[in-house]
Design a protein around this motif. Structure first.
Motif, PDB file in Angstrom:
ATOM      1  N   CYS A 204       0.834  -1.204   0.000  1.00  0.00           N
ATOM      2  CA  CYS A 204       0.000   0.000   0.000  1.00  0.00           C
ATOM      3  C   CYS A 204       0.869   1.254   0.000  1.00  0.00           C
ATOM      4  CB  CYS A 204      -0.932   0.004   1.216  1.00  0.00           C
ATOM      5  SG  CYS A 204      -0.069  -0.003   2.805  1.00  0.00           S
ATOM      6  N   GLY A 205       0.212   2.416  -0.169  1.00  0.00           N
ATOM      7  CA  GLY A 205       0.872   3.690   0.034  1.00  0.00           C
ATOM      8  C   GLY A 205       1.037   3.963   1.526  1.00  0.00           C
ATOM      9  N   HIS A 206       1.623   5.109   1.851  1.00  0.00           N
ATOM     10  CA  HIS A 206       2.000   5.339   3.249  1.00  0.00           C
ATOM     11  C   HIS A 206       2.323   6.805   3.491  1.00  0.00           C
ATOM     12  CE1 HIS A 206       6.170   5.621   1.737  1.00  0.00           C
ATOM     13  NE2 HIS A 206       5.798   4.643   0.911  1.00  0.00           N
ATOM     14  N   GLY A 207       2.250   7.190   4.753  1.00  0.00           N
ATOM     15  CA  GLY A 207       2.778   8.477   5.145  1.00  0.00           C
ATOM     16  C   GLY A 207       4.281   8.508   4.924  1.00  0.00           C
ATOM     17  N   VAL A 208       4.808   9.711   4.697  1.00  0.00           N
ATOM     18  CA  VAL A 208       6.237   9.841   4.413  1.00  0.00           C
ATOM     19  C   VAL A 208       6.665  11.257   4.764  1.00  0.00           C
ATOM     20  CG1 VAL A 208       5.950  10.595   1.995  1.00  0.00           C
ATOM     21  CG2 VAL A 208       8.009   9.312   2.646  1.00  0.00           C
ATOM     22  N   GLY A 209       7.960  11.461   4.889  1.00  0.00           N
ATOM     23  CA  GLY A 209       8.456  12.815   5.125  1.00  0.00           C
ATOM     24  C   GLY A 209       9.571  12.865   6.143  1.00  0.00           C
ATOM     25  N   LEU A 210       9.244  12.486   7.381  1.00  0.00           N
ATOM     26  CA  LEU A 210      10.257  12.454   8.433  1.00  0.00           C
ATOM     27  C   LEU A 210      10.873  11.066   8.562  1.00  0.00           C
ATOM     28  CD1 LEU A 210       8.482  14.584  11.191  1.00  0.00           C
ATOM     29  CD2 LEU A 210       9.773  15.326   9.175  1.00  0.00           C
ATOM     30  N   LYS A 211      10.157  10.068   8.054  1.00  0.00           N
ATOM     31  CA  LYS A 211      10.633   8.693   7.976  1.00  0.00           C
ATOM     32  C   LYS A 211      10.275   8.163   6.595  1.00  0.00           C
ATOM     33  CE  LYS A 211       9.703   7.752  12.891  1.00  0.00           C
ATOM     34  NZ  LYS A 211       8.906   6.909  13.818  1.00  0.00           N
ATOM     35  N   PHE A 212      10.840   7.017   6.247  1.00  0.00           N
ATOM     36  CA  PHE A 212      10.532   6.366   4.975  1.00  0.00           C
ATOM     37  C   PHE A 212       9.068   5.955   4.945  1.00  0.00           C
ATOM     38  CE2 PHE A 212      12.917   3.429   1.773  1.00  0.00           C
ATOM     39  CZ  PHE A 212      11.977   3.694   0.801  1.00  0.00           C
ATOM     40  N   HIS A 213       8.604   5.337   6.031  1.00  0.00           N
ATOM     41  CA  HIS A 213       7.223   4.879   6.112  1.00  0.00           C
ATOM     42  C   HIS A 213       6.606   5.360   7.424  1.00  0.00           C
ATOM     43  CE1 HIS A 213       9.114   1.861   3.352  1.00  0.00           C
ATOM     44  NE2 HIS A 213       8.017   2.134   2.670  1.00  0.00           N
ATOM     45  N   GLU A 214       5.532   6.104   7.308  1.00  0.00           N
ATOM     46  CA  GLU A 214       4.790   6.620   8.457  1.00  0.00           C
ATOM     47  C   GLU A 214       3.324   6.239   8.289  1.00  0.00           C
ATOM     48  OE1 GLU A 214       5.334  10.865   8.622  1.00  0.00           O
ATOM     49  OE2 GLU A 214       7.475  10.755   8.195  1.00  0.00           O
ATOM     50  N   ASP A 215       2.521   6.538   9.313  1.00  0.00           N
ATOM     51  CA  ASP A 215       1.071   6.469   9.145  1.00  0.00           C
ATOM     52  C   ASP A 215       0.630   7.623   8.253  1.00  0.00           C
ATOM     53  OD1 ASP A 215       0.670   4.240  10.744  1.00  0.00           O
ATOM     54  OD2 ASP A 215       0.365   5.402  12.573  1.00  0.00           O
ATOM     55  N   PRO A 216      -0.493   7.456   7.543  1.00  0.00           N
ATOM     56  CA  PRO A 216      -1.366   6.287   7.523  1.00  0.00           C
ATOM     57  C   PRO A 216      -0.962   5.286   6.448  1.00  0.00           C
ATOM     58  CG  PRO A 216      -2.363   8.021   6.210  1.00  0.00           C
ATOM     59  CD  PRO A 216      -1.048   8.584   6.747  1.00  0.00           C
ATOM     60  N   GLU A 217      -1.461   4.062   6.563  1.00  0.00           N
ATOM     61  CA  GLU A 217      -1.407   3.133   5.442  1.00  0.00           C
ATOM     62  C   GLU A 217      -2.471   3.569   4.434  1.00  0.00           C
ATOM     63  OE1 GLU A 217      -1.913  -0.875   6.783  1.00  0.00           O
ATOM     64  OE2 GLU A 217       0.227  -1.065   7.263  1.00  0.00           O
ATOM     65  N   VAL A 218      -2.073   3.695   3.178  1.00  0.00           N
ATOM     66  CA  VAL A 218      -2.989   4.146   2.123  1.00  0.00           C
ATOM     67  C   VAL A 218      -3.318   2.939   1.239  1.00  0.00           C
ATOM     68  CG1 VAL A 218      -3.351   5.766   0.218  1.00  0.00           C
ATOM     69  CG2 VAL A 218      -1.990   6.459   2.214  1.00  0.00           C
ATOM     70  N   LEU A 219      -4.425   2.268   1.567  1.00  0.00           N
ATOM     71  CA  LEU A 219      -4.859   1.111   0.783  1.00  0.00           C
ATOM     72  C   LEU A 219      -5.427   1.591  -0.542  1.00  0.00           C
ATOM     73  CD1 LEU A 219      -6.656  -1.002   3.554  1.00  0.00           C
ATOM     74  CD2 LEU A 219      -4.244  -1.021   2.893  1.00  0.00           C
ATOM     75  N   HIS A 220      -5.245   0.776  -1.581  1.00  0.00           N
ATOM     76  CA  HIS A 220      -5.728   1.154  -2.908  1.00  0.00           C
ATOM     77  C   HIS A 220      -7.023   0.425  -3.275  1.00  0.00           C
ATOM     78  CE1 HIS A 220      -1.261   1.924  -3.056  1.00  0.00           C
ATOM     79  NE2 HIS A 220      -1.802   3.110  -3.213  1.00  0.00           N
ATOM     80  N   TYR A 221      -7.720  -0.031  -2.273  1.00  0.00           N
ATOM     81  CA  TYR A 221      -9.034  -0.655  -2.407  1.00  0.00           C
ATOM     82  C   TYR A 221      -9.783  -0.345  -1.120  1.00  0.00           C
ATOM     83  CZ  TYR A 221      -7.264  -4.066   0.915  1.00  0.00           C
ATOM     84  OH  TYR A 221      -6.746  -4.659   2.029  1.00  0.00           O
ATOM     85  N   GLY A 222     -11.100  -0.582  -1.108  1.00  0.00           N
ATOM     86  CA  GLY A 222     -11.825  -0.414   0.148  1.00  0.00           C
ATOM     87  C   GLY A 222     -13.111   0.376   0.017  1.00  0.00           C
ATOM     88  N   LYS A 223     -13.629   0.798   1.163  1.00  0.00           N
ATOM     89  CA  LYS A 223     -14.921   1.478   1.238  1.00  0.00           C
ATOM     90  C   LYS A 223     -14.743   2.945   1.593  1.00  0.00           C
ATOM     91  CE  LYS A 223     -17.455  -2.649   2.774  1.00  0.00           C
ATOM     92  NZ  LYS A 223     -18.314  -3.226   3.847  1.00  0.00           N
ATOM     93  N   LYS A 224     -15.636   3.757   1.053  1.00  0.00           N
ATOM     94  CA  LYS A 224     -15.638   5.171   1.415  1.00  0.00           C
ATOM     95  C   LYS A 224     -15.876   5.331   2.919  1.00  0.00           C
ATOM     96  CE  LYS A 224     -17.311   7.274  -2.879  1.00  0.00           C
ATOM     97  NZ  LYS A 224     -18.383   8.110  -3.471  1.00  0.00           N
ATOM     98  N   GLY A 225     -15.295   6.365   3.479  1.00  0.00           N
ATOM     99  CA  GLY A 225     -15.538   6.677   4.883  1.00  0.00           C
ATOM    100  C   GLY A 225     -14.775   5.808   5.865  1.00  0.00           C
TER     101      GLY A 225
END
Length: 288
Positions: A204-225
Motif C-alpha cells: 500500500c501507500g503510506h505516510g512519508v516525510g520524516l521517515k521512509f514509512h509513516e502512518d497512515p497506510e494508504v490502501l488502494h481498495y476499500g470502502k468510502k468513509g
C-alpha cells in the motif's frame, strides 16, 4: 471495566481551537480514526520534504533521459545513485532493511521491489517501474514511474500502464481535506475493475516525510468513509499497483534476497507513485 478507543488527537493547552482542531475532534467524536498531531507537518518540514522532492523528481527525469533497450538495470541503479549523491542527497532504499541497491527496478510481472541486476537487460516492449526515494537533510520524498522500453509495447501492456496512471490520478482526486483514506482506495478499485484488473492488496501507500514509512497506510481498495481522516499538513504517497490479472502476489522461494514481489499469475503489473501534501484545497504533488 469497559474498553474504549483512546483519543489520538489532543489540543494545545491554553490555545483556542483551530479549524483543524474542530474538524478532527468532530470526526474523532464520531468514532473515526484520526491522525495524531505529530502527523501534521510544520511549514519548515513541508519545505524540507519539498526540496527532497525536487531532487527525487530530477532523478527520475534523468532515468527518463537515459533509459533505452539493451541497458541492464544495474546501470539504472548507478544513474540514480550517482545523480542523487551528486546533489547532496542519500538514496533511501540503499541498505534499508537489507535492500542491496539504491532503486527498485520492476520489469513486467514484477510488481515492486525489483532488485537491479546485470543480467536483467531491458528489451523493447518491456514495461518497467522505476521507484526511487530520496533523503535530503533528513527529509524523505518518494515516487515511481512506468517506462515502456523502446516506446512501444503490446496494446494490452500499453493499456495497463495507462490505466495504472489513471488510477493514481483518480485516487488523487478523491483525496480531499477531511475525507478518508478509504475514499482513495474505493475510487481506485472502481476504475481498475472496469478493466477487470486486480488491485494489489498486500502492499500500500503510506505516510512519508520524516521517515521512509509513516502512518497512515494508504490502501488502494476499500470502502468510502473508512481508514484515517485526511487533514491538511499530512504528507503521504498514493501508489496503486495494478495487475493485468489477479490481485494476488508472491515472492519467489528461490529469490536470494526475498524482496521481489511478483504477480500471482505472472501477468504484467504497472504502478505510478507520487508524494502528496494535503492542503486545504486538495493534494499538492511534491514529487513525481
Amino acid at each position: 471495566m469497559f474498553k474504549k478507543k483512546k483519543n489520538r488527537w489532543t489540543c494545545i493547552p491554553g490555545e483556542p481551537l483551530t479549524e483543524i482542531d474542530k474538524q478532527v475532534l468532530y470526526w474523532q467524536n464520531k468514532g473515526k480514526t484520526v491522525p495524531t498531531r505529530s502527523l501534521i507537518k510544520t511549514p519548515e518540514q513541508i519545505e524540507g520534504i519539498r526540496r527532497s522532492g525536487v531532487i527525487n523528481t530530477a532523478v527520475l527525469d534523468e532515468v527518463e533521459r537515459l533509459i533505452h533497450p539493451g541497458m541492464n538495470t544495474l546501470e539504472i541503479d548507478k544513474i540514480c545513485h550517482d545523480f542523487c549523491v551528486s546533489h547532496g542527497a542519500i538514496p533511501a532504499c540503499l541498505n534499508y532493511e537489507g535492500y542491496p541497491k539504491s532503486v527498485c527496478t520492476s520489469i513486467n510481472e514484477v510488481v515492486c521491489h525489483g532488485i537491479p541486476k546485470e543480467e536483467d537487460v531491458l528489451q523493447e516492449g518491456d514495461i518497467v517501474n522505476i521507484d526511487f526515494t530520496t533523503i535530503l537533510d533528513g527529509y524523505y520524498a518518494d515516487a515511481s514511474r512506468m517506462f515502456i522500453i523502446g516506446g512501444k509495447t503490446t496494446p494490452e501492456k500499453e493499456q495497463l500502464v495507462r490505466v495504472a496512471k489513471e488510477c493514481l490520478e483518480i485516487g488523487m482526486e478523491a483525496a480531499k481535506p477531511y475525507s478518508f483514506v478509504g475514499d482513495i482506495g474505493n475510487a481506485i478499485e472502481k476504475h481498475a475493475k472496469k478493466y477487470h484488473y486486480g488491485v494489489v492488496r498486500a502492499l500500500c501507500g503510506h505516510g512519508v516525510g520524516l521517515k521512509f514509512h509513516e502512518d497512515p497506510e494508504v490502501l488502494h481498495y476499500g470502502k468510502k468513509g473508512t481508514g484515517m481522516l485526511l487533514v491538511p499538513g499530512m504528507v503521504f504517497t498514493i501508489e496503486p499497483m495494478i495487475n493485468m490479472g489477479t490481485y494476488q502476489v508472491f515472492i519467489d522461494s528461490e529469490d536470494p534476497f526475498g524482496w521481489e514481489v511478483i504477480t500471482g499469475d505472472e501477468l504484467p503489473s504497472a504502478q505510478w507513485e507520487h508524494t502528496l501534501l494535503m492542503t486545504e484545497h486538495g493534494v499538492e504533488i511534491l514529487t513525481h
